[in-house]
Design an enzyme around this catalytic site. Sequence first.
Site, mmCIF file in Angstrom:
data_model
loop_
_atom_site.group_PDB
_atom_site.id
_atom_site.type_symbol
_atom_site.label_atom_id
_atom_site.label_comp_id
_atom_site.label_asym_id
_atom_site.label_seq_id
_atom_site.Cartn_x
_atom_site.Cartn_y
_atom_site.Cartn_z
ATOM 1 N N SER A 182 0.907 -1.233 -0.099
ATOM 2 C CA SER A 182 -0.023 -0.186 0.180
ATOM 3 C C SER A 182 1.012 1.198 0.157
ATOM 4 O O SER A 182 1.915 0.975 0.311
ATOM 5 C CB SER A 182 -0.913 -0.107 1.240
ATOM 6 O OG SER A 182 0.068 0.163 2.245
ATOM 7 N N VAL A 198 2.401 2.432 3.695
ATOM 8 C CA VAL A 198 3.509 1.540 4.221
ATOM 9 C C VAL A 198 4.740 1.773 3.258
ATOM 10 O O VAL A 198 5.716 1.769 3.816
ATOM 11 C CB VAL A 198 2.981 -0.103 4.229
ATOM 12 C CG1 VAL A 198 4.261 -0.996 4.434
ATOM 13 C CG2 VAL A 198 2.094 -0.352 5.173
ATOM 14 N N GLU A 252 6.041 -0.738 -5.423
ATOM 15 C CA GLU A 252 4.990 -1.053 -6.281
ATOM 16 C C GLU A 252 3.741 -0.948 -5.501
ATOM 17 O O GLU A 252 3.476 -1.885 -4.666
ATOM 18 C CB GLU A 252 4.947 -2.296 -7.026
ATOM 19 C CG GLU A 252 4.058 -2.570 -8.326
ATOM 20 C CD GLU A 252 2.724 -2.836 -7.844
ATOM 21 O OE1 GLU A 252 1.879 -1.912 -7.801
ATOM 22 O OE2 GLU A 252 2.546 -4.003 -7.675
ATOM 23 N N CYS A 256 -3.199 -6.775 -7.811
ATOM 24 C CA CYS A 256 -2.653 -5.483 -7.805
ATOM 25 C C CYS A 256 -3.001 -4.361 -8.832
ATOM 26 O O CYS A 256 -2.555 -3.591 -8.842
ATOM 27 C CB CYS A 256 -1.357 -5.487 -6.933
ATOM 28 S SG CYS A 256 -0.096 -5.769 -8.584
#
Length: 591
Positions: free
Chosen positions: A273, A276, A294, A328
């Site tokens: 995320s 983070v 990423e 993702c």
Amino acid sequence: MAFWFLLVVVAFAFAICKLLFMFIPSNVPSIDVDTSDVLDDLNQTKENSFIYIPSRRQTDKVQCYEPATMKYLGYFPALKPDEVKERVAQARKAQKVWAKSSFKQRRQFLRILLKYIIEHQELICEVSSRDTGKTMVDASLGEIMTTCEKITWLLSEGEKWLKPEYRSCGRSMLHKTAKVEFHPLGVIGAIVSWNYPFHNIFNPMLAAVFSGNSIVIKVSEHASWSGCFYFRIIQAALSAVGAPENLVEVITGFAETGEALVSSVDKIIFVGSPGVGKIIMRNAADTLIPVTLELGGKDAFIVCEDVDVPHVAQVAVRGALQSSGQNCAGAERFYVHKGIYSSFVAEVVKIVKSVTAGPPLVGKYDMGAICMQEHSEKLQSLVNDALDKGAEIVGRGSVGNIGEGAVDQYFPPTVIVKVNHTMKLMQEEAFGPILPIMEFSTDEEAIQLANDSRYGLGCAVFSGSQKRAREIASQLHCGIAAINDFASNYMCQSLPFGGVKDSGFGRFAGVEGLRACCLVKSVVEDRWWPLIKTKLPKPIQYPISENAFEFQQSLVEALYGLNVTDRLRALVDVLKTLSEPNTSKNSKRTD
């Protein structure tokens, strides 16, 4: 004509030879991997296993369960900082040995892995399915195919892109050679997400090991069970080629474990995320190590009016379901030209209503479970916000026969219309099987809508005119674009993968991702050594000559002047200065 015919014949012969070469079996040994504790008896184990009751606090153990059934799988230790640093230290020792390995040895490692993967596809997919809730088909597409593609690309091109690359030496260094060398960085650290537990481990590991590094990978606490099994495959393949122990490490734990890893390695790769990712950047700043982030996306899916509606609708649903807590790079925003808006929505609704979610290993369901606990609540919150602001649900899929303890792990695919960008659903990453469909009138409007996002990972543009689709895609601010397709980029492992804005920066995959695991070193040396050696021109040797600056002026003009006449005149001045006696400024002051 004869020349072109000969060229075609030669090219055809080369292609045939290469095709035949692919069928020549290599001397690739098989490896044995202990599967005794992961092979599920489906009759005995599941009946005797118990429902996992989630704990809201972190402990010294990472508890694992099947999202589709909430059945307990086991636990792994949450490593403390000192334990993490010890694993990194062991990997660092192993890397010093592995850095001297040959590309032949590294390719054999890849071939052994590839052989095992091909021969054990069902096992790998079942482990992924049990740990993340995805279907076997989704596991094959996202875990097996992408990993096999990466391995074959590295086998074919990896060595070429890691060999020294010669560059132009420039006008002033014609007597030199200039090259770029790619050396291992040392220990690579990777903190990976749960959505593709097999590929997310193998992707950074393959690049790191093939480029001569060691790697320590922290797997997600939501996919530790599968990650630790996949680690056994890597260990067995490394052992088969005589690689040093501890070259690859897989560690488990929570935030504390990840923070310790960031502070110990020579580069960090993070998949997760934005929140983070920013914490990791701050921690990495303490040791000034390179970072690749990423951080997910909110991919736009643009549909022009000149498309095959049934075909593109199928692709759209596939793109959205890939975002069902397992991908993702899922399509999360759909922009459809007003000329086909109604027919497109109707086609999507028809497809979605045929989709059933359920335990992927129990029945033949189209969609599996959501991996993370309580994520369905977040999805419903996004939907409720949209409904409160005027959106409408026009179609939903169904949920199959699921256990009472796993009800909250499922969210049926949902089609929503009358959406706009004031809704959280169109701005926040959903990570779920929701299709919010918005109409547009012009290409310019579609571009503006697609770019109105804090994310910038990927996009997909569909049009009957490939030129039109390319023009739209070229104006979208993202790192990945698929023309008349969705997510096909990741199957081209020669391409870099990554985004911009809150989707992160840096790239993995492709040449860029491979070389990102390297210390990039510029090297210049004499071209004709020892016949011609570099010496400082007399005017700029110490003590500096009286006419040193005039010499430099003439040299600059001789090398970089804009016309031949000026350059020749300057060259004469350079030669004239070199032929004069070297009178230093210091000697003149003494006089």
